[in-house]
Design a protein around this motif. Structure first.
Motif, PDB file in Angstrom:
ATOM      1  N   TYR A 210       0.837  -1.195   0.000  1.00  0.00           N
ATOM      2  CA  TYR A 210       0.000   0.000   0.000  1.00  0.00           C
ATOM      3  C   TYR A 210       0.877   1.252   0.000  1.00  0.00           C
ATOM      4  N   LEU A 211       0.558   2.172  -0.912  1.00  0.00           N
ATOM      5  CA  LEU A 211       1.317   3.410  -1.091  1.00  0.00           C
ATOM      6  C   LEU A 211       0.384   4.602  -1.080  1.00  0.00           C
ATOM      7  N   PRO A 212       0.917   5.818  -0.894  1.00  0.00           N
ATOM      8  CA  PRO A 212       0.067   7.013  -0.973  1.00  0.00           C
ATOM      9  C   PRO A 212      -0.544   7.149  -2.366  1.00  0.00           C
ATOM     10  N   PRO A 213      -1.526   8.044  -2.526  1.00  0.00           N
ATOM     11  CA  PRO A 213      -2.169   8.229  -3.839  1.00  0.00           C
ATOM     12  C   PRO A 213      -1.162   8.551  -4.926  1.00  0.00           C
ATOM     13  N   ALA A 214      -1.383   8.015  -6.112  1.00  0.00           N
ATOM     14  CA  ALA A 214      -0.450   8.211  -7.223  1.00  0.00           C
ATOM     15  C   ALA A 214      -0.402   9.654  -7.690  1.00  0.00           C
ATOM     16  N   SER A 215      -1.386  10.468  -7.303  1.00  0.00           N
ATOM     17  CA  SER A 215      -1.459  11.846  -7.784  1.00  0.00           C
ATOM     18  C   SER A 215      -0.788  12.840  -6.854  1.00  0.00           C
ATOM     19  N   ILE A 216      -0.110  12.352  -5.794  1.00  0.00           N
ATOM     20  CA  ILE A 216       0.502  13.301  -4.871  1.00  0.00           C
ATOM     21  C   ILE A 216       1.597  14.081  -5.579  1.00  0.00           C
ATOM     22  N   PRO A 217       1.845  15.339  -5.155  1.00  0.00           N
ATOM     23  CA  PRO A 217       2.909  16.135  -5.780  1.00  0.00           C
ATOM     24  C   PRO A 217       4.245  15.418  -5.680  1.00  0.00           C
ATOM     25  N   GLY A 218       5.039  15.520  -6.732  1.00  0.00           N
ATOM     26  CA  GLY A 218       6.325  14.847  -6.741  1.00  0.00           C
ATOM     27  C   GLY A 218       6.161  13.342  -6.750  1.00  0.00           C
ATOM     28  N   GLY A 219       5.183  12.838  -7.482  1.00  0.00           N
ATOM     29  CA  GLY A 219       4.838  11.427  -7.458  1.00  0.00           C
ATOM     30  C   GLY A 219       5.961  10.496  -7.837  1.00  0.00           C
ATOM     31  N   HIS A 220       7.055  11.043  -8.438  1.00  0.00           N
ATOM     32  CA  HIS A 220       8.182  10.173  -8.764  1.00  0.00           C
ATOM     33  C   HIS A 220       8.728   9.487  -7.522  1.00  0.00           C
ATOM     34  N   GLY A 221       8.500  10.083  -6.335  1.00  0.00           N
ATOM     35  CA  GLY A 221       8.965   9.484  -5.094  1.00  0.00           C
ATOM     36  C   GLY A 221       8.285   8.172  -4.771  1.00  0.00           C
ATOM     37  N   LEU A 222       7.115   7.928  -5.396  1.00  0.00           N
ATOM     38  CA  LEU A 222       6.413   6.679  -5.156  1.00  0.00           C
ATOM     39  C   LEU A 222       7.206   5.476  -5.666  1.00  0.00           C
ATOM     40  N   ARG A 223       8.010   5.669  -6.704  1.00  0.00           N
ATOM     41  CA  ARG A 223       8.855   4.578  -7.182  1.00  0.00           C
ATOM     42  C   ARG A 223       9.808   4.144  -6.075  1.00  0.00           C
ATOM     43  N   SER A 224      10.397   5.125  -5.427  1.00  0.00           N
ATOM     44  CA  SER A 224      11.345   4.818  -4.362  1.00  0.00           C
ATOM     45  C   SER A 224      10.644   4.146  -3.187  1.00  0.00           C
ATOM     46  N   MET A 225       9.450   4.631  -2.804  1.00  0.00           N
ATOM     47  CA  MET A 225       8.707   4.019  -1.706  1.00  0.00           C
ATOM     48  C   MET A 225       8.390   2.561  -1.998  1.00  0.00           C
ATOM     49  N   ALA A 226       7.935   2.294  -3.217  1.00  0.00           N
ATOM     50  CA  ALA A 226       7.594   0.925  -3.598  1.00  0.00           C
ATOM     51  C   ALA A 226       8.827   0.034  -3.569  1.00  0.00           C
ATOM     52  N   LEU A 227       9.938   0.535  -4.080  1.00  0.00           N
ATOM     53  CA  LEU A 227      11.168  -0.248  -4.104  1.00  0.00           C
ATOM     54  C   LEU A 227      11.684  -0.511  -2.694  1.00  0.00           C
ATOM     55  N   GLN A 228      11.559   0.475  -1.818  1.00  0.00           N
ATOM     56  CA  GLN A 228      11.977   0.277  -0.432  1.00  0.00           C
ATOM     57  C   GLN A 228      11.139  -0.802   0.239  1.00  0.00           C
ATOM     58  N   ALA A 229       9.834  -0.790  -0.026  1.00  0.00           N
ATOM     59  CA  ALA A 229       8.963  -1.817   0.550  1.00  0.00           C
ATOM     60  C   ALA A 229       9.337  -3.202   0.025  1.00  0.00           C
ATOM     61  N   MET A 230       9.609  -3.299  -1.270  1.00  0.00           N
ATOM     62  CA  MET A 230      10.022  -4.578  -1.858  1.00  0.00           C
ATOM     63  C   MET A 230      11.360  -5.050  -1.281  1.00  0.00           C
ATOM     64  N   ALA A 231      12.217  -4.104  -0.963  1.00  0.00           N
ATOM     65  CA  ALA A 231      13.572  -4.446  -0.517  1.00  0.00           C
ATOM     66  C   ALA A 231      13.564  -5.332   0.713  1.00  0.00           C
ATOM     67  N   HIS A 232      12.612  -5.115   1.614  1.00  0.00           N
ATOM     68  CA  HIS A 232      12.559  -5.944   2.814  1.00  0.00           C
ATOM     69  C   HIS A 232      12.424  -7.422   2.453  1.00  0.00           C
ATOM     70  N   ARG A 233      11.632  -7.711   1.408  1.00  0.00           N
ATOM     71  CA  ARG A 233      11.447  -9.108   0.973  1.00  0.00           C
ATOM     72  C   ARG A 233      12.681  -9.591   0.208  1.00  0.00           C
ATOM     73  N   VAL A 234      13.160  -8.750  -0.703  1.00  0.00           N
ATOM     74  CA  VAL A 234      14.298  -9.145  -1.533  1.00  0.00           C
ATOM     75  C   VAL A 234      15.531  -9.419  -0.673  1.00  0.00           C
ATOM     76  N   LEU A 235      15.742  -8.596   0.338  1.00  0.00           N
ATOM     77  CA  LEU A 235      16.926  -8.721   1.189  1.00  0.00           C
ATOM     78  C   LEU A 235      16.678  -9.636   2.388  1.00  0.00           C
ATOM     79  N   GLU A 236      15.499 -10.241   2.441  1.00  0.00           N
ATOM     80  CA  GLU A 236      15.147 -11.238   3.458  1.00  0.00           C
ATOM     81  C   GLU A 236      15.310 -10.688   4.870  1.00  0.00           C
ATOM     82  N   HIS A 237      14.764  -9.498   5.097  1.00  0.00           N
ATOM     83  CA  HIS A 237      14.819  -8.903   6.426  1.00  0.00           C
ATOM     84  C   HIS A 237      13.839  -9.582   7.377  1.00  0.00           C
ATOM     85  N   ASP A 238      14.246  -9.748   8.619  1.00  0.00           N
ATOM     86  CA  ASP A 238      13.347 -10.153   9.695  1.00  0.00           C
ATOM     87  C   ASP A 238      12.897  -8.898  10.436  1.00  0.00           C
ATOM     88  N   GLU A 239      11.889  -9.048  11.307  1.00  0.00           N
ATOM     89  CA  GLU A 239      11.483  -7.905  12.116  1.00  0.00           C
ATOM     90  C   GLU A 239      12.687  -7.434  12.925  1.00  0.00           C
TER      91      GLU A 239
END
Length: 475
Positions: A210-239
């Motif tokens: 889940y991410l903020p609305p796609a229409s927020i100002p500076g929406g290019h930052g949503l790419r980074s947010m999504a990638l950061q969220a994915m990173a936890h799975r890709v890098l096999e982080h635990d709590e």
């Protein structure tokens, strides 16, 4: 100690099951009952030959004694209580150690273990303080300095994922980010009711980010947010178990996102060409990959030492002159407090990071040479604003490496004597004489000083809000 405790519990379990006393089993294997008691309490490690004899006497296999699991629920609770009472948290209370004797009922044992778990949880949350954050950031910055701010394992993972969706040149598109998420088993969902303390939320049960609305100002930052969220799975982080774990994970997910948005091969080729033409500029690097100025500047620090053979420093400085992010491996003396932390410390007024904030025209990068006690540095600074505050982003290198950068022809030059307080911290003698004892001012109170930090599984995120949000979107 935990393994010995489990072994002892398993010996006791099988001994009691056979109806033997400590002395009876001890006599059968040739040791005193008191020695066997020490083993059952996890305070002495038996020899393998003795364990074999015990197993034979009890009519079980040696492997049955050496299993890693507790033999029953009662034993598991006793092991956990014993382990928790050995912790530094419990020791700091100055309370006596309670032995989980047979007379202690199961309910009482569960209550004690529950209290210890809550004590550990609260201690873990309590460390997420500004002081702990500063110490953690200091250690992390020191570790990254040793490796040149470069993490090759994450570089490889990021480049493989980007290549896997067919991206090869230019800015990474939102569509490519969505495809990367799909390959990892996630859908990107934009909502307008995220918990106020969370930038994104990942629903592992239903495969949604889940991410903020796609229409927020500076929406290019949503790419980074999504990638950061994915990173936890890709890098096999635990709590995160500690605040230091949280800081390390945050660094790694930010690094992963940057490595996806500005892939290694493309970025290194771009920067090497710029270096060959003696025209390295953060603004060009930024525009080539469609990221923020800060992201491009930080990415340059990742690659400069390992791939461009140069030392570098980075600063993000607020309008009042305080450091919020910093990195250096070029010898610049960062301002630090007594703990070695630089976050929140004021940089010299003569440094480019602060001089740039005094300029009227801030549409272009500001270039400056700064003479310091550690040598002369070339610096390039861009300013910006966030909310109700302004900030500056600075990249700098030693004088000898200025030849690779755009703006090296600047005539702007400042002399800094900091940390000598006569440089810029103290008013001049004339001003002090004129105004000492004749002025009064009220300091601006920063709101974050009074704001409590939500405490939960993830530092800064309110668990109640997080779980309520996930429940609302589960269907």
């Amino acid at each position: 100690m935990q393994d010995l405790a489990t072994l002892g519990q398993r010996i006791r379990h099988f001994r009691v099951g056979r109806g033997l006393t400590l002395d009876q089993l001890g006599s059968a294997v040739g040791i005193a009952g008191s020695q066997l008691s020490l083993m059952e309490n996890g305070r002495r490690e038996p020899r393998l030959s003795l364990l074999t004899a015990i197993a034979d006497t009890l009519g079980v296999r040696l492997a049955d004694l050496l299993e890693a699991s507790a033999p029953n629920e009662r034993a598991r609770l006793e092991i956990e209580l014993t382990s928790m009472q050995r912790s530094s948290i419990y020791a700091s209370l100055g309370l006596p150690v309670l032995r989980p004797a047979r007379s202690l009922t199961d309910d009482a044992l569960r209550a004690l273990v529950g209290l210890h778990r809550e004590l550990a949880r609260r201690a873990s949350e309590a460390i997420a303080t500004p002081e702990e954050a500063r110490r953690g950031n200091t250690l992390l910055r020191q570790r990254m300095r040793v490796v040149g701010n470069y993490l090759p394992d994450i570089e490889r993972v990021a480049e493989d994922l980007v290549r896997g969706v067919g991206h090869s040149v230019g800015a990474l598109t939102h569509r490519s980010v969505s495809r990367m998420a799909e390959q990892l088993g996630f859908d990107l969902v934009h909502v307008d009711d995220l918990p106020h303390s969370a930038r994104s939320v990942t629903d592992l049960a239903n495969g949604r980010i889940y991410l903020p609305p796609a229409s927020i100002p500076g929406g290019h930052g949503l790419r980074s947010m999504a990638l950061q969220a994915m990173a936890h799975r890709v890098l096999e982080h635990d709590e995160p178990a500690t605040y230091a774990d949280f800081l390390q994970q945050r660094l790694e997910i930010n690094y992963f996102a940057a490595a996806c948005l500005m892939p290694l091969t493309q970025s290194v080729n771009f920067l090497r060409e710029a270096k060959a033409s003696r025209n390295i500029a953060v603004e060009d690097f930024r525009d080539a990959f469609g990221v923020t100025h800060e992201a491009a500047a930080l990415r340059l620090t990742n690659l400069a030492t390992s791939h461009l053979d140069m030392e570098i420093h980075f600063l993000r400085v607020g309008g009042a002159g305080g450091v919020s992010k910093a990195y250096e491996n070029d010898g610049l003396r960062l301002p630090v407090d007594v703990t070695g932390s630089t976050e929140g410390q004021l940089v010299c007024r003569r440094w480019s990071a602060r001089v740039a904030l005094t300029r009227t025209n801030r549409t272009t990068e500001y270039y400056q040479y700064t003479d310091t006690p550690e040598g002369t540095f070339f610096e390039s600074t861009q300013t910006g604003s966030s909310g109700d505050d302004e900030f500056s982003i600075t990249i700098g290198v030693p004088f000898a490496q200025a030849k690779w950068f755009r703006g090296r022809e600047t005539i702007n030059r400042e002399l800094s004597r900091c940390p000598d307080e006569t440089c810029c911290r103290r008013p001049s003698g004339d001003l002090a004489t004129r105004w000492s004892g004749k002025a009064w001012s009220s300091a601006k109170l920063h709101a974050h000083i009074l704001s409590p930090l939500p405490s939960g599984t993830f530092p800064g995120v309110d668990d109640q809000e997080l779980y309520a949000f996930l429940e609302a979107h589960a269907d």
